[in-house]
Design an enzyme around this catalytic site. Sequence first.
Site, mmCIF file in Angstrom:
data_model
loop_
_atom_site.group_PDB
_atom_site.id
_atom_site.type_symbol
_atom_site.label_atom_id
_atom_site.label_comp_id
_atom_site.label_asym_id
_atom_site.label_seq_id
_atom_site.Cartn_x
_atom_site.Cartn_y
_atom_site.Cartn_z
ATOM 1 N N TYR A 41 0.862 -1.189 0.000
ATOM 2 C CA TYR A 41 0.000 0.000 0.000
ATOM 3 C C TYR A 41 0.896 1.235 0.000
ATOM 4 O O TYR A 41 1.964 1.222 -0.602
ATOM 5 C CB TYR A 41 -0.965 -0.063 1.196
ATOM 6 C CG TYR A 41 -2.156 0.859 1.012
ATOM 7 C CD1 TYR A 41 -2.993 0.734 -0.104
ATOM 8 C CD2 TYR A 41 -2.436 1.853 1.934
ATOM 9 C CE1 TYR A 41 -4.065 1.582 -0.289
ATOM 10 C CE2 TYR A 41 -3.513 2.698 1.759
ATOM 11 C CZ TYR A 41 -4.319 2.569 0.651
ATOM 12 O OH TYR A 41 -5.381 3.414 0.472
ATOM 13 N N LYS A 96 -19.993 -21.033 -8.039
ATOM 14 C CA LYS A 96 -19.428 -20.904 -9.389
ATOM 15 C C LYS A 96 -17.966 -20.459 -9.296
ATOM 16 O O LYS A 96 -17.095 -20.940 -10.022
ATOM 17 C CB LYS A 96 -20.232 -19.880 -10.185
ATOM 18 C CG LYS A 96 -19.921 -19.850 -11.661
ATOM 19 C CD LYS A 96 -20.685 -20.914 -12.404
ATOM 20 C CE LYS A 96 -20.597 -20.731 -13.894
ATOM 21 N NZ LYS A 96 -21.523 -21.598 -14.625
ATOM 22 N N GLU A 138 -24.594 -14.950 -15.047
ATOM 23 C CA GLU A 138 -25.159 -16.161 -14.460
ATOM 24 C C GLU A 138 -26.595 -15.923 -13.986
ATOM 25 O O GLU A 138 -26.900 -14.898 -13.363
ATOM 26 C CB GLU A 138 -24.294 -16.599 -13.272
ATOM 27 C CG GLU A 138 -24.549 -17.991 -12.783
ATOM 28 C CD GLU A 138 -23.916 -19.058 -13.656
ATOM 29 O OE1 GLU A 138 -24.277 -20.233 -13.503
ATOM 30 O OE2 GLU A 138 -23.048 -18.709 -14.493
ATOM 31 N N ASP A 164 -25.227 -19.903 -18.737
ATOM 32 C CA ASP A 164 -26.485 -20.661 -18.819
ATOM 33 C C ASP A 164 -26.885 -20.904 -20.269
ATOM 34 O O ASP A 164 -27.500 -21.929 -20.581
ATOM 35 C CB ASP A 164 -27.604 -19.904 -18.100
ATOM 36 C CG ASP A 164 -27.283 -19.682 -16.633
ATOM 37 O OD1 ASP A 164 -27.024 -20.677 -15.942
ATOM 38 O OD2 ASP A 164 -27.259 -18.524 -16.188
ATOM 39 N N ALA A 197 -37.557 -23.702 -24.958
ATOM 40 C CA ALA A 197 -37.137 -22.607 -25.835
ATOM 41 C C ALA A 197 -36.581 -21.441 -25.028
ATOM 42 O O ALA A 197 -36.726 -20.279 -25.386
ATOM 43 C CB ALA A 197 -38.302 -22.150 -26.710
ATOM 44 N N GLY A 198 -35.947 -21.785 -23.909
ATOM 45 C CA GLY A 198 -35.305 -20.765 -23.097
ATOM 46 C C GLY A 198 -33.923 -20.428 -23.600
ATOM 47 O O GLY A 198 -33.535 -20.816 -24.713
ATOM 48 N N ALA A 200 -30.873 -21.487 -22.760
ATOM 49 C CA ALA A 200 -29.982 -22.608 -23.064
ATOM 50 C C ALA A 200 -30.400 -23.304 -24.354
ATOM 51 O O ALA A 200 -29.565 -23.649 -25.190
ATOM 52 C CB ALA A 200 -29.976 -23.599 -21.904
ATOM 53 N N ASN A 288 -33.140 -30.469 -14.860
ATOM 54 C CA ASN A 288 -32.635 -30.779 -13.519
ATOM 55 C C ASN A 288 -33.621 -30.316 -12.454
ATOM 56 O O ASN A 288 -34.261 -29.284 -12.618
ATOM 57 C CB ASN A 288 -31.279 -30.086 -13.293
ATOM 58 C CG ASN A 288 -30.115 -31.027 -13.542
ATOM 59 O OD1 ASN A 288 -30.177 -32.204 -13.222
ATOM 60 N ND2 ASN A 288 -29.046 -30.494 -14.111
ATOM 61 N N ASN A 320 -21.964 -28.273 -17.302
ATOM 62 C CA ASN A 320 -21.305 -27.042 -17.753
ATOM 63 C C ASN A 320 -19.875 -26.885 -17.248
ATOM 64 O O ASN A 320 -19.086 -26.141 -17.834
ATOM 65 C CB ASN A 320 -22.120 -25.817 -17.320
ATOM 66 C CG ASN A 320 -23.358 -25.623 -18.157
ATOM 67 O OD1 ASN A 320 -23.819 -26.551 -18.826
ATOM 68 N ND2 ASN A 320 -23.923 -24.434 -18.137
#
Length: 783
Positions: A41, A96, A138, A164, A197-198, A200, A288, A320
């Site tokens: 510092y 994550k 995410e 995703d 149809a999202g 992903a 899932n 993933n």
Amino acid sequence: MNKEELRRQQALEYHAKGRPGKIEVIPTKEAKTQRDLSLAYSPGVAVPCMEIFNNPEDVYKYTAKGNLVAVISNGTAVLGLGDIGPEAGKPVMEGKGVLFKIFADIDVFDIEINEKDPEKFVEIVKALEPTFGGINLEDIKAPECFYIEKRLKEEMKIPLMHDDQHGTAIISAAALINALELQKKKIEKVQIVVNGAGAAAISCIRLYVALGAKKENIKVFDSKGLIQDERTDLDDQKKEFVIKSKPMTLDEGMKNADVFIGLSKGNTVSKEMVKSMAKNPIVFAMANPDPEITYEDATEARKDVIMGTGRSDYPNQINNVLGFPYIFRGALDVRATKINEEMKLAAVKALAELTKTTVPDIVNMAYNEKNISFGPSYIIPKPLDPRLLSYVAPAVAKAAIESGVAQHVITDWDAYEEQLNKRLGIDNQLLRAIGSKARKDPRRVVFADAENVKVLKAAQMAFEEGVAYPILLGDVNNINDMAEVNGIDLDGIPVLDPKSRDKETEAMRQKFGELFFQKRQRKGLNRYEAVKAMKERTHFGCMMVETGEADALISGLSRKYSDTIRPALQIIGKDEDVCKIAGMYIMLTKRGPLFLADATVNFNPSAEELADITLLVSKEVKAFGITPRVAMLSYSNFGSSDSPEAKLVANARAIVKKRDPKLVCEGDIQPLVAFNKEILKENYPFSELVSGEPNVLIFPNLASSNIAYNLLQEVGDSDAIGPILLGLKKSVHILQLGSSVRSIFNMVLISVVDAQMKGLANAEEEIRKSPWWKRFRKVSHDM
């Protein structure tokens, strides 16, 4: 307490115990003294500040930006929990970050933003660009996630990805490539049904199209049915995949379909629907925690189906974690300005290719499998495969360079792969050097314990890797049966049974027996016993090495240590200048490789013998291209004890220095002192180890050395290679009890390099001259 309640309690205890949460910040520089703090510092920190001010690119030189990723979410689509808000989503974002760190050594700050307005969210994230080397979006709900990612990719100059969307797409695409190959189908011709149809699902379809799938062959279903030209309720993303068709149900759409991709809800697909699919169908049920159809139901409905899910308790987990750590690793290391389609496709192809290579034993063990190999139950690598980092990240980095988005160009890819492996905390530099040396001049290695699955797997790996020409000893039928049951390919690898009654083997046995008799006829062995001994595999194998029919022998997995050493000494013998042979272990530690001796042969060596062992080990270390720095260990330091044990070590060191004055060698010395420069400098400035740590550890007796190597291996989490026999005329090495496939393969590398150093014969030339090798290779190919 039922199972669900127990799992809930364990999850809460895991996150609450000790320091709450799962991550912490650890300084990478010393911060123990006032001087350290003044550099970290004020006032010292002002210097790098001005360097970066004058050249903004120096931010990658003086700060952690180049290895720092932000995991950012607003908590609007957390797992299967939905819109639970940023605070409730924080455990997921921390998790994550843990995955980034343990799989790719990427540092992470999780950032939870209390903002649902896409425009404001974009502005907040954009403002963070100076801090981070990359952004992982995410758990942001659709359709906002599409807009947010598109805007940020256009307006930011660091790699960014909404995992995703693209993570599932990349992993499932790699699995799909391999599944189609196994089912003998072409991606441009298959009929694909996508349920969901999202974010992903849309990304999956786009990537499949990039790989060759035809849009007109893809039926997409959302909660309201088929996305077709009569629908008026479609957003821009869904309109991209409209087909001309009458309305239909999912049941109707699956008839004669080749591929089903499930990214919707559990239990939406029945056995009958799978039965209605085309021949050799592919079903990826990725909802899932419950898939669209269970693995059991799908495989029961169709024996010819290849099935994948998002679950770890079934084969072909589409996870993933196989993608995002390594994609960001590659992107960060070339300072890519974005993650583009070329980089994603490179990751897809790398994952698909890795699946077809020989699986390490550690992966088989982790998943409680005997032999994982490419096939219907293994179309995508396992998440714990240690090769993923060094396989996928370079592919992504190369694609970034070739597509023009890299700001830093990697030219030495071998060095980059070494760097990646070091990031995992595994120092394989020595092992890679040995492997490279073995590949340049592979030798014929006899496996005396070939009636063992682990030995067969190691032999296959050695042959496929091009580091050795294996020769297997044992019952031919038994070995071939074991290979077939375990999916091990022995094509091109000769199998010899020393007990066989065929003419060629009997002739070899008679020849070997006569030579053995000549060596031992005045040492209590008669001709009959000599010939009979050749039916034993270690004797037969040693004689193959002695007569030049092979270059190296590996034995000991199924027999006592002494029963392997004895034939080697009687048939091959010691080097002329060696009084006693010794056993050395190589320990691959985070500090680098350590060479330990003697852990296997000499129980209580004299000072003269300890000096011989030291010089033997030092010679071997030099042969590996490493300068030996020897610590002769004791419980005393430089004569602090006048006990016979301490004096023995000190006397041995004096003998070593007399015979090799230039060798860096110190003793008697305690391990703590040997590895602590500060103690040495302050108390023993005369020591030869002041300038650097030792890499050769010589123990006063076998017990201490053997205990030390076992502790390092089990408690210190170090990899052990050995025992490596030193002092024999030719290459013979012994496997330790319980050796894994990886350990056996490492010993093959050692044996080949040892054979290279002890003989000038070219293995390929010797093979061409060998009539029995040609005969067995021909038989192997014909089988």
